[in-house]
Design an enzyme around this catalytic site. Sequence first.
Site, PDB file in Angstrom:
ATOM      1  N   ASP A   1      34.884  22.187 -29.596  1.00  0.00           N
ATOM      2  CA  ASP A   1      34.750  23.513 -29.009  1.00  0.00           C
ATOM      3  C   ASP A   1      35.861  23.867 -28.028  1.00  0.00           C
ATOM      4  O   ASP A   1      35.872  24.970 -27.477  1.00  0.00           O
ATOM      5  CB  ASP A   1      33.369  23.673 -28.370  1.00  0.00           C
TER       6      ASP A   1
ATOM      7  N   ASP B   1      29.945  26.268 -37.124  1.00  0.00           N
ATOM      8  CA  ASP B   1      30.529  26.838 -35.900  1.00  0.00           C
ATOM      9  C   ASP B   1      32.010  26.479 -35.760  1.00  0.00           C
ATOM     10  O   ASP B   1      32.787  27.196 -35.143  1.00  0.00           O
ATOM     11  CB  ASP B   1      29.790  26.322 -34.651  1.00  0.00           C
TER      12      ASP B   1
END
Length: 412
Positions: free
Chosen positions: A116, A174
């Site tokens: 991330d 994601d």
Amino acid sequence: MDNIFSRFFIAASALSLTILVSCSHEETMAELTGRVMERASIQFAILDHHLQDGEFPRSYDDGRYIDSPEGWWCSGFFPGSLWYVYEATSDESVKEMALRQTHRLDNLVELYTDHDIGFQVNSSFGNAYRLTGDESLLPVIEAASAKLAKRFNPTVGCIRSWDHNWYNYPVIIDNMMNLELLLNASDLFACDSLAQIARTHADVTMKNHFRGDFSSYHLVDYLPLTGEIDHKQTVQGFAHESAWSRGQSWGLYGYTMMYEKTGDEKYLSQAENIARFLLPMMPEDGIPYWDFNAPGTPDASEDNAAGHPSKYFWREGEKIQRDASAGAIMASAFVALSALTKDSKLSSECRAMSEKAIRTLASPMYFAEVDEQGGFLIKHCVGNMQGLSEIDVPLTYADYYFLEAIVRFNRM
Ligand code: GLY
């Protein structure tokens, strides 16, 4: 007829006319933008004031702030939201706040824990560089992209998402969102291998994460020594075979972005197919339920029959929850896709869906009043229903993608 009744009649007629005129005027998108950005400037000053050293906004629940440390996947969204407000308003005081909040992440590259870092650095430093061209921002972008690229395993053909040891080599949908950092860095630093990693990851994900109807799995666990698939599962969705709404929004956004940045038609075709899967299932107001297949989730016709806008659907006494964060991400992705697709029908459907979602999110049902929700903007999001965490709350990334959707809508 000059008596109290005639004066009352004249006053009542004037009032009805005013109501009629004001009711017949739909707020233009320019007016909506002005209203949202003004509210965002006020709310974000409240958030900015609240934050102490080492704290980054995450959510707000029951009158209490839920902050996160710098390493949490959402730490770049508050600076990123400020950059979008600055982009829309040219307000120098917002720019000062955006730069200050961005630099609070200067050490992020040392602290990163997973894939991330792409989200974190692209939304903060990426937007800062896009809007200012300040080259002193580049070293963080370069270092972050190098760290992200190190998580790529050529045998699997994907970047590893998490290091939790109960998975072999987990890759979540994601992760498509982290590829934007690599593509930007590839251009900025003339480093083609970064773009190659992004393309390979997108290709392998396209092959393994998607079902025949273009809905997607949340997680594919690979065997890192052979690249074979161990299993596919959900983490935050209702079931392994369900379509978790935010996961679908990451896929739609991710492949739209891949086409925009590479011009490769196969990514456009993937984004179009994801959109064709989603559009018929969307509630009329553009805000999906948290999982398209969770028990009790109404189909589009049932939902519309129940009347709009409604932030929940009740079935047999149980509240079926929407996820405004997925609605915000889809609003941003749909408007971007509407400008890229050559299918004119799909283009108008995507643009209309984006506008609907933006208008719904900017309505009192979802849009926080000043000082409400601790300075966040968008209410009624779901972070992790299965983990019983962040249910029906504001989330920093919903604000970010909502503002991005508005900026994009006005640009296209
Ligand atoms: N990990 C990102 C999300 O919860 O959607």
